[in-house]
Design a protein around this motif. Structure first.
Motif, PDB file in Angstrom:
ATOM      1  N   LEU A 135      25.930 -10.531 -68.384  1.00  0.00           N
ATOM      2  CA  LEU A 135      24.778 -10.202 -67.534  1.00  0.00           C
ATOM      3  C   LEU A 135      24.929 -10.796 -66.132  1.00  0.00           C
ATOM      4  N   ILE A 136      25.330 -12.051 -66.065  1.00  0.00           N
ATOM      5  CA  ILE A 136      25.471 -12.697 -64.756  1.00  0.00           C
ATOM      6  C   ILE A 136      26.703 -12.165 -64.024  1.00  0.00           C
ATOM      7  N   SER A 137      27.728 -11.778 -64.741  1.00  0.00           N
ATOM      8  CA  SER A 137      28.907 -11.169 -64.109  1.00  0.00           C
ATOM      9  C   SER A 137      28.537  -9.844 -63.458  1.00  0.00           C
ATOM     10  N   ILE A 138      27.749  -9.053 -64.166  1.00  0.00           N
ATOM     11  CA  ILE A 138      27.277  -7.782 -63.601  1.00  0.00           C
ATOM     12  C   ILE A 138      26.405  -8.062 -62.376  1.00  0.00           C
ATOM     13  N   TYR A 139      25.510  -9.029 -62.501  1.00  0.00           N
ATOM     14  CA  TYR A 139      24.651  -9.418 -61.368  1.00  0.00           C
ATOM     15  C   TYR A 139      25.495  -9.815 -60.154  1.00  0.00           C
ATOM     16  N   SER A 140      26.522 -10.649 -60.373  1.00  0.00           N
ATOM     17  CA  SER A 140      27.346 -11.114 -59.249  1.00  0.00           C
ATOM     18  C   SER A 140      28.108  -9.960 -58.605  1.00  0.00           C
ATOM     19  N   SER A 141      28.557  -9.021 -59.421  1.00  0.00           N
ATOM     20  CA  SER A 141      29.286  -7.863 -58.899  1.00  0.00           C
ATOM     21  C   SER A 141      28.360  -6.948 -58.089  1.00  0.00           C
ATOM     22  N   VAL A 142      27.174  -6.701 -58.616  1.00  0.00           N
ATOM     23  CA  VAL A 142      26.199  -5.868 -57.906  1.00  0.00           C
ATOM     24  C   VAL A 142      25.778  -6.544 -56.599  1.00  0.00           C
ATOM     25  N   GLN A 143      25.565  -7.861 -56.661  1.00  0.00           N
ATOM     26  CA  GLN A 143      25.182  -8.614 -55.467  1.00  0.00           C
ATOM     27  C   GLN A 143      26.281  -8.532 -54.400  1.00  0.00           C
ATOM     28  N   LYS A 144      27.538  -8.615 -54.820  1.00  0.00           N
ATOM     29  CA  LYS A 144      28.670  -8.523 -53.892  1.00  0.00           C
ATOM     30  C   LYS A 144      28.697  -7.142 -53.235  1.00  0.00           C
ATOM     31  N   ASN A 145      28.503  -6.076 -54.045  1.00  0.00           N
ATOM     32  CA  ASN A 145      28.487  -4.726 -53.481  1.00  0.00           C
ATOM     33  C   ASN A 145      27.309  -4.543 -52.530  1.00  0.00           C
ATOM     34  N   HIS A 146      26.178  -5.120 -52.861  1.00  0.00           N
ATOM     35  CA  HIS A 146      25.001  -5.054 -52.000  1.00  0.00           C
ATOM     36  C   HIS A 146      25.267  -5.767 -50.675  1.00  0.00           C
ATOM     37  N   PHE A 162      26.123 -18.715 -63.435  1.00  0.00           N
ATOM     38  CA  PHE A 162      25.594 -19.177 -62.139  1.00  0.00           C
ATOM     39  C   PHE A 162      26.435 -20.322 -61.572  1.00  0.00           C
ATOM     40  N   VAL A 163      26.955 -21.168 -62.440  1.00  0.00           N
ATOM     41  CA  VAL A 163      27.883 -22.212 -61.981  1.00  0.00           C
ATOM     42  C   VAL A 163      29.112 -21.559 -61.348  1.00  0.00           C
ATOM     43  N   GLY A 164      29.612 -20.497 -61.984  1.00  0.00           N
ATOM     44  CA  GLY A 164      30.762 -19.768 -61.445  1.00  0.00           C
ATOM     45  C   GLY A 164      30.480 -19.180 -60.073  1.00  0.00           C
ATOM     46  N   ILE A 165      29.301 -18.605 -59.899  1.00  0.00           N
ATOM     47  CA  ILE A 165      28.923 -18.062 -58.591  1.00  0.00           C
ATOM     48  C   ILE A 165      28.874 -19.172 -57.546  1.00  0.00           C
ATOM     49  N   ALA A 166      28.299 -20.319 -57.919  1.00  0.00           N
ATOM     50  CA  ALA A 166      28.232 -21.453 -56.981  1.00  0.00           C
ATOM     51  C   ALA A 166      29.623 -21.937 -56.608  1.00  0.00           C
ATOM     52  N   LEU A 167      30.521 -22.004 -57.586  1.00  0.00           N
ATOM     53  CA  LEU A 167      31.893 -22.444 -57.305  1.00  0.00           C
ATOM     54  C   LEU A 167      32.623 -21.434 -56.415  1.00  0.00           C
ATOM     55  N   TYR A 168      32.406 -20.161 -56.684  1.00  0.00           N
ATOM     56  CA  TYR A 168      32.999 -19.117 -55.844  1.00  0.00           C
ATOM     57  C   TYR A 168      32.554 -19.286 -54.388  1.00  0.00           C
ATOM     58  N   LYS A 169      31.250 -19.457 -54.180  1.00  0.00           N
ATOM     59  CA  LYS A 169      30.725 -19.610 -52.819  1.00  0.00           C
ATOM     60  C   LYS A 169      31.207 -20.910 -52.175  1.00  0.00           C
ATOM     61  N   PHE A 170      31.444 -21.917 -52.978  1.00  0.00           N
ATOM     62  CA  PHE A 170      31.894 -23.206 -52.455  1.00  0.00           C
ATOM     63  C   PHE A 170      33.357 -23.160 -52.028  1.00  0.00           C
ATOM     64  N   PHE A 171      34.205 -22.550 -52.873  1.00  0.00           N
ATOM     65  CA  PHE A 171      35.646 -22.589 -52.620  1.00  0.00           C
ATOM     66  C   PHE A 171      36.172 -21.447 -51.756  1.00  0.00           C
ATOM     67  N   ILE A 172      35.445 -20.339 -51.668  1.00  0.00           N
ATOM     68  CA  ILE A 172      35.897 -19.207 -50.860  1.00  0.00           C
ATOM     69  C   ILE A 172      35.088 -19.199 -49.554  1.00  0.00           C
ATOM     70  N   PRO A 173      35.742 -19.377 -48.419  1.00  0.00           N
ATOM     71  CA  PRO A 173      35.012 -19.387 -47.139  1.00  0.00           C
ATOM     72  C   PRO A 173      34.268 -18.073 -46.907  1.00  0.00           C
ATOM     73  N   ILE A 176      35.214 -11.126 -58.623  1.00  0.00           N
ATOM     74  CA  ILE A 176      34.060 -11.994 -58.868  1.00  0.00           C
ATOM     75  C   ILE A 176      33.550 -11.786 -60.287  1.00  0.00           C
ATOM     76  N   PHE A 177      33.436 -10.518 -60.682  1.00  0.00           N
ATOM     77  CA  PHE A 177      32.997 -10.185 -62.038  1.00  0.00           C
ATOM     78  C   PHE A 177      33.871 -10.882 -63.075  1.00  0.00           C
ATOM     79  N   LEU A 178      35.180 -10.741 -62.934  1.00  0.00           N
ATOM     80  CA  LEU A 178      36.111 -11.334 -63.903  1.00  0.00           C
ATOM     81  C   LEU A 178      36.092 -12.861 -63.864  1.00  0.00           C
ATOM     82  N   PHE A 179      35.962 -13.446 -62.677  1.00  0.00           N
ATOM     83  CA  PHE A 179      35.913 -14.909 -62.564  1.00  0.00           C
ATOM     84  C   PHE A 179      34.691 -15.470 -63.281  1.00  0.00           C
ATOM     85  N   VAL A 180      33.528 -14.905 -62.979  1.00  0.00           N
ATOM     86  CA  VAL A 180      32.277 -15.392 -63.583  1.00  0.00           C
ATOM     87  C   VAL A 180      32.307 -15.174 -65.098  1.00  0.00           C
ATOM     88  N   LEU A 181      32.747 -14.009 -65.526  1.00  0.00           N
ATOM     89  CA  LEU A 181      32.808 -13.723 -66.964  1.00  0.00           C
ATOM     90  C   LEU A 181      33.795 -14.641 -67.670  1.00  0.00           C
TER      91      LEU A 181
END
Length: 193
Positions: free
Chosen positions: A177-188, A103-114, A126-131
């Motif tokens: 688990l969170i990497s899969i979640y972030s990837s699915v969320q991105k596709n959604h 979840f920290v990785g997801i927050a950092l992704y959203k913070f640093f990527i416009p 995203i999957f690979l970054f979070v994992l």
């Protein structure tokens, strides 16, 4: 701002709590516990540094999750002997840490990527970054445990290689688990555009 208040309150509560434990165990000459309490003071104060950044990338659940982790590792795990008394405690915390860092990785992704650039980023990135962030935190934690056993205690890796492998598997599983979640969320999110 609510985030600032939560950081200040939780930091102060934890710093005071760990300081009391530090003094108590220093007086009792329990070097293993007063060192953990001293580390707890330092780690509890870390989020205060977020008060000095212009934009704090972490939401309230992440901030609270950090303090849950600090409490469970320093106080319950080391000082209250949960690591010794409950064999499942260590692996459970590694699983939690994998999720938390994800979840920290997801927050950092959203913070640093416009926002506008996110649509062009692959869900696999995203999957690979979070994992990778979760796995890196697991490896660094195992190095910390190994170094701690070499210098201060002999209780962090009681199971040797078996303990290390279980910890890494559980940390990886939480991160996965969170990497899969972030990837699915991105596709959604992409489908809704």
């Amino acid at each position: 701002m609510l985030k600032h208040k939560i950081i200040i309150i939780l930091s102060l509560v934890f710093v005071v709590f760990m300081t009391v434990l530090f003094i108590l165990y220093l007086i009792k000459d329990d070097s293993s516990r007063w060192m953990v309490a001293l580390g707890g003071i330092l780690v509890s104060a870390l989020p205060i540094s977020l008060l000095f950044v212009k934009h704090n990338p972490f939401n309230i659940p992440i901030i609270i999750g950090f303090y849950v982790f600090v409490f469970c590792t320093t106080f319950l795990g080391s000082i209250a002997n949960f690591y010794v008394d409950f064999k499942w405690w260590d692996s459970t915390l590694h699983f939690y840490k994998g999720i938390f860092i994800g979840f920290v990785g997801i927050a950092l992704y959203k913070f640093f990527i416009p926002q506008g650039a996110r649509k062009d980023i692959s869900s696999w990135i995203i999957f690979l970054f979070v994992l990778s962030l979760s796995v890196t935190s697991t490896v660094l934690w195992e190095i910390y445990e190994f170094a701690g056993d070499l210098t201060f205690t002999q209780t962090m890796q009681r199971g040797g290689n078996k303990d290390t492998m279980y910890d890494m598997i559980f940390g990886l599983t939480g991160g996965l688990l969170i990497s899969i979640y972030s990837s699915v969320q991105k596709n959604h999110d992409n489908l809704q555009r």
